[in-house]
Scaffold this active site. Sequence first.
Site, mmCIF file in Angstrom:
data_model
loop_
_atom_site.group_PDB
_atom_site.id
_atom_site.type_symbol
_atom_site.label_atom_id
_atom_site.label_comp_id
_atom_site.label_asym_id
_atom_site.label_seq_id
_atom_site.Cartn_x
_atom_site.Cartn_y
_atom_site.Cartn_z
ATOM 1 N N SER A 183 0.793 -1.278 -0.108
ATOM 2 C CA SER A 183 0.072 -0.081 -0.089
ATOM 3 C C SER A 183 1.049 1.186 -0.099
ATOM 4 O O SER A 183 1.568 1.554 -0.737
ATOM 5 C CB SER A 183 -1.111 0.201 1.249
ATOM 6 N N ASP A 285 -8.023 -3.181 -7.421
ATOM 7 C CA ASP A 285 -7.782 -2.765 -5.977
ATOM 8 C C ASP A 285 -8.870 -2.170 -5.045
ATOM 9 O O ASP A 285 -9.133 -1.020 -5.574
ATOM 10 C CB ASP A 285 -6.640 -2.028 -6.114
ATOM 11 N N HIS A 353 -6.538 -5.652 -1.395
ATOM 12 C CA HIS A 353 -5.492 -4.809 -1.326
ATOM 13 C C HIS A 353 -4.555 -5.125 -0.518
ATOM 14 O O HIS A 353 -4.831 -5.465 0.664
ATOM 15 C CB HIS A 353 -6.171 -3.259 -0.664
#
Length: 419
Positions: A183, A285, A353
Site C-alpha cells: 500500500s 484494487d 488490497h
Amino acid sequence: MATTTTNANALLVAITLALLMCSPRCIYSAERRLLVNMTLVRNAPALGAFCLDGSLPAYHLHRGFGAGARNWLLQFEGGGWCNDIESCLERAKSRRGSTRYMTKWEVFSGILSNNAYLNPDFYNWNRVKLRYCDGASFAGDAVFKNGTSLLYFRGQKIWEAIILDLLPKGLGQARKALLSGCSAGGLASFLHCNNFTKYLPSNASVKCLSDAGFFLDERDITSNHTMRYFIKDVVSLQYAWQGIEKNLDENCTASSLDFPELCFFPQYALKFITTPFFILNSAYDVYQFHHILVPSSADPHGHWNRCKLNPAACNPEQLNTLQEFRRDMIVAMGLFYKYSRRGGLFINSCFAHCQSESQDTWFSADSPRVHNKTIAEAVGDWYFSRRITKEIDCPYPCDTTCHNLIPSTQALVQDLRSY
C-alpha cells in the site's frame, strides 16, 4: 495384535496422505504464529529522524539462517497518508504516527514467514518490517511548528536511520536483497528503490517489489482528480516546509516541472527506476476502487455502496466503469510490460488490497493464481531469474481463484487518510 498393528499403520498412512494433500495450508494451520519484537532506532535523533509525534522510529527484524543468512528482505509497512496539519496531528496520536501506540510484536506471515512450506524462496532470509509513522510514504524531511503544535515530517530520515542501523547488523554485507512494501509502503518501494542500491555492495543482487502500491492518477466517476488533489496536498504540505519534493526522483521532477508532485505517482516515476522491479497489484484494487474511482465525495447518495461491498451486485454500467479502470491500469503499465527486460508483473483480477503479507493470498493450497501460478511462485521466479514473469489476469469475473478481501460497510466511509 497383528490386526491392531495393521490398523495403526493404516491410520498413520491416512494421516500422512491427508497432510501431504493439503500442504501447505494444513501445515500453516498447525503452525504457531511467528511474532517478532520491535526494535527502536536509538540513534535516530542524531539524524533528526522522528515519527510525526517525535517518538523514535522502529522496525522488526527476524534473522535469516543457513543459505539465506546473508540475504535481506525489507518490507515497508503501509497505512495511508495525511494531507493537512489537522489530519497529521490526529495521525500523530495513533499507531500511524507514533511508535508509542504501535503493537510491540508483529506477526510475520506470507512473504515474511520463516516456514519453507509457506514462503519457499525467502523463508530463511533476514526479514525486516519497517514501521510506518510519517504519513507520507517515508518521503518527507521537514518540521512544522507554530508555537502550539509540533510535527515531524521526517520519513526520509526515518528510512535513512533504519538502513544505517541495519548495515552493521549484516545488511552491509548482503549478497541478495529485496526492498518491498504494501500500500503506502508499496509506494515507498517505488520512491526508494534506486536509493536502496547505493547502500549495498556493488556485487549484491538488489531488486524491488511493490504490493498494492501502483496508485493511479485517475479521474473519479464525476471526472474530478480526487486522488491527484489529495497527493498534491500531501506533497505541498511537506514541500511547503522544504521536505518531500526534493526527495522525489530528480529526473522525474525535471520532466514534470509544471506538476512535480505527479512524480509521487508510480506511473510517472516508474520509467526512471533503474533497479529491477516487480509490480504486484490487483486490477480492481479495493482501495483505489473505493477512494480513487468512487470516493464518497463523488457518490454522496451511496449509489455504489452495494457494488463496493459485493462486485456481483454491480449493475452493467458500474461493471463497465470498473473494466475501464482496469484498462487504464494496464495501459499505465504498458511500456514497462513491453520493454522492461528485468521487470516483473502479477496483475490479478481480485477485489483485494495487499496480497504479499497474508498467507492465504501469498502461498497456500487455494491462493489466487494467474496462469496457474501463485504470487509467491511468480515473485520467486522473477527474483531468481528462473523464468520471465509478467502475468496479467483476464477481466472480472473470470478468475475463480480470487480471495476478494473487501472492507466492511464501516470502512467504506473512511477517507484516504485512515484506510
